[in-house]
Design a protein around this motif. Structure first.
Motif, PDB file in Angstrom:
ATOM      1  N   ILE A  88       0.840  -1.204   0.000  1.00 37.74           N
ATOM      2  CA  ILE A  88       0.000   0.000   0.000  1.00 37.74           C
ATOM      3  C   ILE A  88       0.872   1.250   0.000  1.00 37.74           C
ATOM      4  CG2 ILE A  88      -1.624   1.363   1.387  1.00 37.74           C
ATOM      5  CD1 ILE A  88      -2.882  -1.291   2.289  1.00 37.74           C
ATOM      6  N   LEU A  89       1.958   1.240   0.804  1.00 41.97           N
ATOM      7  CA  LEU A  89       2.877   2.383   0.840  1.00 41.97           C
ATOM      8  C   LEU A  89       3.499   2.611  -0.531  1.00 41.97           C
ATOM      9  CD1 LEU A  89       4.758   1.929   4.235  1.00 41.97           C
ATOM     10  CD2 LEU A  89       3.188   3.774   3.621  1.00 41.97           C
ATOM     11  N   ILE A 131      -8.248  11.977  -0.839  1.00 46.87           N
ATOM     12  CA  ILE A 131      -8.401  10.544  -0.590  1.00 46.87           C
ATOM     13  C   ILE A 131      -7.200  10.006   0.196  1.00 46.87           C
ATOM     14  CG2 ILE A 131      -8.475   8.268  -1.682  1.00 46.87           C
ATOM     15  CD1 ILE A 131     -10.090   9.563  -3.959  1.00 46.87           C
ATOM     16  N   ILE A 132      -5.996  10.417  -0.213  1.00 42.31           N
ATOM     17  CA  ILE A 132      -4.783   9.960   0.475  1.00 42.31           C
ATOM     18  C   ILE A 132      -4.776  10.431   1.919  1.00 42.31           C
ATOM     19  CG2 ILE A 132      -2.267  10.217   0.573  1.00 42.31           C
ATOM     20  CD1 ILE A 132      -2.261  10.326  -2.483  1.00 42.31           C
ATOM     21  N   LEU A 133      -5.136  11.701   2.140  1.00 43.14           N
ATOM     22  CA  LEU A 133      -5.133  12.259   3.493  1.00 43.14           C
ATOM     23  C   LEU A 133      -6.162  11.547   4.387  1.00 43.14           C
ATOM     24  CD1 LEU A 133      -4.064  14.361   5.473  1.00 43.14           C
ATOM     25  CD2 LEU A 133      -5.774  15.970   4.598  1.00 43.14           C
ATOM     26  N   ALA A 176      -6.123   5.164   8.820  1.00 42.60           N
ATOM     27  CA  ALA A 176      -5.118   4.186   9.238  1.00 42.60           C
ATOM     28  C   ALA A 176      -4.584   4.516  10.630  1.00 42.60           C
ATOM     29  CB  ALA A 176      -3.972   4.153   8.226  1.00 42.60           C
ATOM     30  N   ALA A 177      -4.349   5.812  10.889  1.00 38.61           N
ATOM     31  CA  ALA A 177      -3.856   6.236  12.206  1.00 38.61           C
ATOM     32  C   ALA A 177      -4.877   5.913  13.299  1.00 38.61           C
ATOM     33  CB  ALA A 177      -3.545   7.727  12.185  1.00 38.61           C
ATOM     34  N   LEU A 178      -6.157   6.139  13.005  1.00 41.30           N
ATOM     35  CA  LEU A 178      -7.209   5.849  13.989  1.00 41.30           C
ATOM     36  C   LEU A 178      -7.320   4.346  14.261  1.00 41.30           C
ATOM     37  CD1 LEU A 178     -10.009   8.326  12.812  1.00 41.30           C
ATOM     38  CD2 LEU A 178      -8.597   8.501  14.880  1.00 41.30           C
ATOM     39  N   VAL A 179      -7.204   3.540  13.201  1.00 43.22           N
ATOM     40  CA  VAL A 179      -7.272   2.087  13.370  1.00 43.22           C
ATOM     41  C   VAL A 179      -6.113   1.604  14.246  1.00 43.22           C
ATOM     42  CG1 VAL A 179      -7.015  -0.130  12.180  1.00 43.22           C
ATOM     43  CG2 VAL A 179      -8.537   1.620  11.246  1.00 43.22           C
ATOM     44  N   ILE A 180      -4.898   2.109  13.968  1.00 41.07           N
ATOM     45  CA  ILE A 180      -3.728   1.712  14.756  1.00 41.07           C
ATOM     46  C   ILE A 180      -3.905   2.124  16.213  1.00 41.07           C
ATOM     47  CG2 ILE A 180      -1.266   2.140  15.111  1.00 41.07           C
ATOM     48  CD1 ILE A 180      -1.002   2.348  12.066  1.00 41.07           C
TER      49      ILE A 180
END
Length: 253
Positions: free
Chosen positions: A46-47, A82-84, A90-94
């Motif tokens: 993904i990165l 979309i990227i932001l 992703a930060a919230l999931v982590i």
């Protein structure tokens, strides 16, 4: 304007390079994770995709600004948004799943320790990566050296051997992998308490590394988000100032 778009090209290259590094790294804790956890390997891909997309968006944004093409600027704004949003998600999931991730990580390492076999060439890279972690962090096991007592090979040898990469003796670290023989075990048996190894588990070392580098990680993430916000603001401002489009300005291939 052009400097900002150039920053996006550099940013994309950095993200792309980071993803490639995760897949290529074979001598650190990242290697242990990416070879054991499909989610991290998927994250690396993904990165790479995000990095390539960011570089492409930087090019399209620059092309749209130079030639005053509103559709390219609009596409640039949409992709950045979309990227932001993906990064924020992703930060919230982590953050909210950190306990689950910690348990998954613990299971990965414990399974690796139980199945550790120096003669298994199929898992050589994975085992070497874990040996490297234990040597560099001066630790043993995930929570402590006792976890190594569950290793099948060591159990069959009544724990009269111990992992060389855990050792606190420099002569054992010359090899840096596999098992070392314990000097003079009592009645041919031993426990982890008899081993000349580090008492601290690697979990403490990994968590300390994260704490020491948390400021840098947050700073980089914040910097990336600020650049993306600036790009969105700039692109929408330019888009509003373009009253008509002249597609004849677009370079012909």
């Amino acid at each position: 304007v052009y400097v900002l778009f150039l920053l996006f090209q550099i940013l994309g290259a950095v993200i792309l390079g980071f993803g490639i590094w995760i897949l290529a790294d074979k001598t650190s804790f990242i290697a242990v994770l990416q070879m054991s956890s499909p989610s991290l390997k998927a994250g690396a891909y993904i990165l790479i995709g995000v990095g390539a997309l960011t570089m492409l968006m930087g090019f399209l944004g620059c092309l749209g600004a130079v030639n005053e093409i509103r559709c390219l600027l609009g596409l640039y704004f949409t992709c950045l948004m979309i990227i932001l949003l993906t990064q924020i998600a992703a930060a919230l999931v982590i953050y909210f799943q950190k306990d689950t991730l910690k348990l998954e990580l613990s299971k990965i390492v414990k399974d690796l320790i139980e199945d550790y076999d120096p003669s298994n060439e199929d898992k050589r890279n994975l085992q070497d990566a874990w040996d490297y972690v234990q040597t560099q962090l001066a630790c043993c096991g995930w929570n402590g050296a006792k976890e190594w007592e569950k290793n099948e090979i060591l159990k069959n040898k009544s724990n009269t051997e111990y992992p060389c990469s855990c050792s606190n003796r420099s002569k054992d670290l010359v090899e840096g992998r596999g098992f070392c023989v314990l000097d003079d075990p009592v009645n041919g048996t031993a426990t982890f308490a008899d081993w000349p190894v580090h008492e601290q588990g690697c979990m403490t070392g990994v968590e300390q590394w994260l704490k020491d580098n948390l400021g840098i990680i947050l700073g980089v993430c914040t910097g990336v988000a600020v650049i993306e916000l600036l790009g969105m603001i700039l692109s929408i401002s330019l888009c509003k100032n373009i009253h008509s489009e002249d597609y004849t300005k677009v370079p012909k291939s």
